[in-house]
Design a protein around this motif. Structure first.
Motif, PDB file in Angstrom:
ATOM      1  N   LEU A  35       0.847  -1.192   0.000  1.00 57.08           N
ATOM      2  CA  LEU A  35       0.000   0.000   0.000  1.00 57.08           C
ATOM      3  C   LEU A  35       0.879   1.237   0.000  1.00 57.08           C
ATOM      4  N   GLY A  36       0.513   2.192  -0.822  1.00 54.80           N
ATOM      5  CA  GLY A  36       1.267   3.440  -0.825  1.00 54.80           C
ATOM      6  C   GLY A  36       0.730   4.368  -1.877  1.00 54.80           C
ATOM      7  N   ALA A 205       1.962  -3.971   3.765  1.00 57.22           N
ATOM      8  CA  ALA A 205       3.224  -3.253   3.811  1.00 57.22           C
ATOM      9  C   ALA A 205       2.982  -1.866   3.242  1.00 57.22           C
ATOM     10  N   VAL A 206       3.222  -0.849   4.080  1.00 58.67           N
ATOM     11  CA  VAL A 206       3.012   0.519   3.606  1.00 58.67           C
ATOM     12  C   VAL A 206       4.332   1.037   3.047  1.00 58.67           C
ATOM     13  N   LEU A 207       4.266   1.503   1.790  1.00 59.10           N
ATOM     14  CA  LEU A 207       5.459   1.987   1.101  1.00 59.10           C
ATOM     15  C   LEU A 207       5.411   3.501   0.977  1.00 59.10           C
ATOM     16  N   VAL A 215       5.184  -2.724   8.242  1.00 62.69           N
ATOM     17  CA  VAL A 215       4.618  -3.985   7.782  1.00 62.69           C
ATOM     18  C   VAL A 215       3.858  -4.597   8.941  1.00 62.69           C
ATOM     19  N   GLY A 216       2.631  -4.966   8.714  1.00 60.05           N
ATOM     20  CA  GLY A 216       1.872  -5.554   9.805  1.00 60.05           C
ATOM     21  C   GLY A 216       0.492  -5.963   9.353  1.00 60.05           C
ATOM     22  N   SER A 217      -0.304  -6.423  10.308  1.00 65.32           N
ATOM     23  CA  SER A 217      -1.683  -6.768   9.985  1.00 65.32           C
ATOM     24  C   SER A 217      -2.455  -5.470   9.777  1.00 65.32           C
ATOM     25  N   ASP A 227       4.239   5.762  11.938  1.00 66.72           N
ATOM     26  CA  ASP A 227       4.547   7.195  11.918  1.00 66.72           C
ATOM     27  C   ASP A 227       3.320   7.986  11.439  1.00 66.72           C
ATOM     28  N   ASP A 228       3.489   9.300  11.372  1.00 67.49           N
ATOM     29  CA  ASP A 228       2.332  10.126  11.042  1.00 67.49           C
ATOM     30  C   ASP A 228       1.906   9.965   9.584  1.00 67.49           C
ATOM     31  N   PHE A 229       2.831   9.488   8.702  1.00 68.51           N
ATOM     32  CA  PHE A 229       2.457   9.237   7.314  1.00 68.51           C
ATOM     33  C   PHE A 229       1.454   8.093   7.238  1.00 68.51           C
ATOM     34  N   VAL A 230       1.787   6.986   7.895  1.00 68.16           N
ATOM     35  CA  VAL A 230       0.873   5.843   7.909  1.00 68.16           C
ATOM     36  C   VAL A 230      -0.443   6.249   8.566  1.00 68.16           C
ATOM     37  N   ALA A 231      -0.315   7.003   9.654  1.00 73.68           N
ATOM     38  CA  ALA A 231      -1.508   7.424  10.398  1.00 73.68           C
ATOM     39  C   ALA A 231      -2.461   8.209   9.520  1.00 73.68           C
TER      40      ALA A 231
END
Ligand SMILES: Nc1ncnc2c1ncn2[C@@H]1O[C@H](COP(=O)(O)OP(=O)(O)O)[C@@H](O)[C@H]1O
Ligand SMILES: [Mg+2]
Lengths: 379, 373
Positions: A35-36, A205-207, A215-217, A227-231
């Motif tokens: 994902l990204g 996996a967030v790219l 990387v996680g469930s 981090d705040d990007f994923v958030a």
């Protein structure tokens, strides 16, 4: 089916590093999602696995075998391309059979496999037609059928649903999931759509800029963003981020000043924080509430003004202004405040995330027992 | 969309007229001394053909709507279509269509340079003379058939081969555009100039061609003075000169094949031969048809290089014992060496009908095998 291991993969185009030291381990039969945002290197990573691009560094193992140097045909992977890549001059049958024949599979076996896959994907009646005469959804099925008929070790899918309309997309999402359960296949699935990632992947996996950020469930990604990007990338509407300062940091407890209020947060580990440090406070729209808090969980944050209201039917998304900061609140659809109305805003402190303002990295998430107090009360 | 107007029947008819002109005239126009037409620049032809291949303009062209009462807006629309092409139409009418009609008229006369009033009506006698074995027309057809029969398939194969070598995805080759230019350059060089070079190469004593033959221990050949080898020598010149044009067409065709298709096939384990046969060739079929038709027209009309290379012998062209006298060369001999203008015009009409017939057959046969996206 096989396990896929990507170790320290690097790929550059000129001066841009499309893929930068990516590690990823996809278990046998797992549905993993990359994902990204657009341009973060998802397609490039997929093409590296397929062998359509050459690795600069690192290696790729498939079923324990190093395939980094292997030709695409020898990797035994099947790919569903973003724009389907169906052969326009061949019928649907030939499209599916083309790759099978190349694998020296007998004529009757080819016909059998095509029929079987076509039946499974409900495209049997389309076998004699050309791709040009099919709808987007039908082409999608043909592309899937072509990949499935190959019975490969690994499926690679590059945003396969992105050109479908919303309704078809959600149907196909469910169908792909069913298919995955039935085949027990290992899948590496690329998407920029966080809903697809959350609903389909057992591993996400967030790219970002060619690197894996987390990387996680799906639940990990959502509830414990690295981090705040994923958030802000995962979740719709995205997580609210407010700037604040650490007022006091102690083992197991941190006090953060935000606006006119201060939050006392309890958690297992706040070791990343120090007194005086700038932080971003993350809170999801569903962890905010309008109106005076009438349960033990929520605490009053302050009075906010309603700016925009987006009714969705089952819920309403409100954009509110709290002392200059714009926040998004997710509420049930009844008893809504008017535009411009001033209402109290409450927060669930146990669901607050803290990120280092300079690096964006998460410094911890609150747990039960976190308290919000009026300014000064905690000092 | 500015092009929209030309999608309409009337606009299309005009465009078709222009295209037809290129079909009839081909690029041999500047070579043929019979025609007083303005020189067609290769770029011009290229642009038109590119358009042709890109929009599949080979489709039958609609006719202007009939039976409707012309309204004001109809006139305005027609005017907006006609006015922009008027200058071109005037020039073409004066120098191409006018003379073309004149040629047809001339073919029925024992033409005298003083004009129709001084010319004796010949009826169909010229046309009967065409079939008379003494006239030399029938033998010229044989030579033409040989020449075209070799040139067309050879051009398709050679151009495709070169295009595959020079295609975009051949990134490993340094100086790709240099090689492309090298292949295309002969096409835009005057045929008289290139013919001089080839005459040199085919010199029996000092030429490169025989030197090369000696190198591989083959007997030397008389080339341009040999009844057997004169036409093949001309073919080599023509091929070298014209193949670049078809290469450009094939390159354009190749660049339109989505790379994803080849990648999907490669992933599925499909070999290069099958990829070429089942993906590349079908995609190139419209271009191939265009190349076949254009090469046919060009070859049927080739005059300049044949005349320049083998014109010296036998008083006015045509190679030893007429071995390179194609119908186009024969036409020149009849009209401008023997000064039988009327019969020359008849040969011209016959050549035109022949080309038209051939093209129509090719289109019929080709379209059925052509895969359009
Ligand atoms: N063939 C290529 N040549 C040059 N740059 C490329 C090529 N393919 C991808 N890139 C660059 O690599 C980066 C990642 O691209 P891509 O993997 O396609 O991203 P995504 O699929 O996540 O949108 C982008 O910056 C893109 O411009
Ligand atoms: Mg992509």
């Amino acid at each position: 089916m096989a396990r896929l291991q990507i170790e320290g993969a690097v790929k550059s185009f000129g001066s841009t590093r499309a893929v930068d030291r990516v590690d990823l381990d996809v278990a046998d039969g797992e549905f993993a999602v990359l994902l990204g945002p657009s341009g973060c290197g998802k397609t490039t990573l997929l093409r590296l696995v397929a062998g359509l691009e050459q690795l600069e560094q690192g290696r790729i193992l498939l079923g324990g075998r190093d395939v980094s140097q292997a030709a695409p045909a020898d990797r035994d992977v099947a790919m569903v391309f973003q724009r389907y890549a169906l052969y326009p001059n061949m019928t649907v049958f030939e499209n599916i059979a083309f790759g099978l024949r190349a694998r020296k599979i007998g004529k009757s076996e080819v016909a059998q496999r095509v029929e079987r896959v076509a039946a499974a994907l409900e495209i049997s009646q389309l076998l004699g037609r050309r791709p040009g005469t099919l709808s987007g959804g039908q082409r999608q099925r043909v592309a899937l059928a072509r990949a499935i008929s190959r019975e490969p070790k690994l499926f690679l899918m590059d945003e396969p649903l992105s050109s479908l309309d919303t309704k078809l997309r959600s149907t196909m999402r469910a169908e792909l999931k069913r298919l995955h359960h039935r085949l027990g296949a290992t899948v590496l699935y690329v998407t920029h759509d966080q809903v697809e990632a959350m609903t389909m992947g057992s591993k996400v996996a967030v790219l970002r800029d060619g690197r894996t950020v987390q990387v996680g469930s799906p639940s990990d990604i959502y509830h414990r963003p690295a981090d705040d990007f994923v958030a802000s990338f995962v979740g719709s509407p995205p997580m609210n981020l407010l700037d604040g300062t650490v007022v006091r940091a102690e083992p197991g407890m941190v006090v953060v000043g935000v606006g006119s209020a201060s939050l006392t947060l309890c958690g297992t580990d706040w070791s990343g924080t120090a007194s005086g440090m700038g932080v971003r406070i993350g809170v999801r729209p569903e962890d905010l509430r309008l109106g005076p808090p009438h349960d033990s969980r929520h605490r009053l944050l302050g009075d906010c003004t309603v700016e925009v209201s987006e009714p969705m039917g089952h819920e309403t998304v409100l954009h509110v202004n709290l002392g200059g900061d714009s926040l998004v609140v997710r509420t049930s659809s009844d008893g809504l405040p008017e535009y411009g109305e001033k209402v109290p805003l409450a927060i669930d402190p146990a669901r607050v995330h803290l990120f280092d303002v300079s690096t964006g990295v998460a410094v911890g998430a609150a747990t039960e027992g976190s308290v919000l107090s009026p300014v000064g009360a905690a000092r | 969309m500015p092009r929209g107007r030309f999608r309409e029947p009337r606009g299309q008819a005009l465009v078709a007229l222009c295209l037809l002109r290129h079909y009839v005239a081909g690029q041999a126009v500047p070579d043929l001394p019979t025609s007083g037409s303005p020189v067609v620049s290769p770029g011009n032809v290229l642009a038109n053909v590119g358009e042709l291949a890109a929009t599949n303009a080979l489709e039958p062209v609609g006719v202007a709507p009939g039976g409707r009462t012309p309204s004001r807006s109809w006139w305005r629309e027609t005017a907006s279509g006609v006015v922009p092409v008027l200058p071109a139409l005037v020039v073409l009418g004066t120098f191409v269509y006018g003379p073309a009609v004149l040629v047809v008229a001339m073919s029925f006369f024992h033409w005298n340079l003083a004009g129709f009033s001084q010319s004796q009506f010949a009826g169909l006698s010229h046309y009967r003379a065409l079939l008379n074995p003494v006239s030399g027309f029938v033998p010229s057809l044989g030579v033409t058939a040989y020449y075209v029969g070799v040139m067309v398939p050879a051009t398709v194969v050679m151009a495709l081969l070169l295009a595959m070598l020079l295609r975009d995805s051949t990134k490993r080759v340094r100086g790709l555009s240099f090689f492309r230019a090298v292949v295309f350059l002969p096409y835009v060089t005057p045929s008289i100039a290139t013919a001089v070079i080839w005459v040199f190469i085919f010199d029996p004593q000092f030429g490169l061609a025989n030197a090369a033959l000696r190198l591989v221990h083959l007997p030397a050949v008389g080339w341009l003075s040999s009844t057997h080898w004169a036409l093949p020598a001309v073919m080599i010149d023509s091929m070298w000169k014209q193949v670049g044009f078809s290469v450009v067409l094939f390159l354009a065709g190749l660049s339109r094949i989505p790379t994803e298709l080849m990648e999907a096939a490669r992933l599925d384990g499909v070999g290069p031969t099958a990829i070429f046969r089942r993906i590349v060739l079908p995609y190139l079929s419209p271009v191939t048809l265009a190349v076949v038709m254009l090469t046919t027209i060009a070859s049927m009309q080739t005059f300049g290089s044949i005349y320049a290379m083998t014109g010296g012998q036998g008083g006015g062209g045509g190679g030893p014992i007429g071995s390179t006298t194609t119908t186009a060369v024969y036409l020149y001999k009849v009209a401008f060496v023997d000064f039988h203008y009327g019969f020359g015009a008849t040969v011209a009409v016959a050549l035109f009908v022949l080309i038209l017939g051939l093209i129509l057959v090719q289109r019929r046969v080709g379209e059925r095998r052509t895969f359009y996206r």
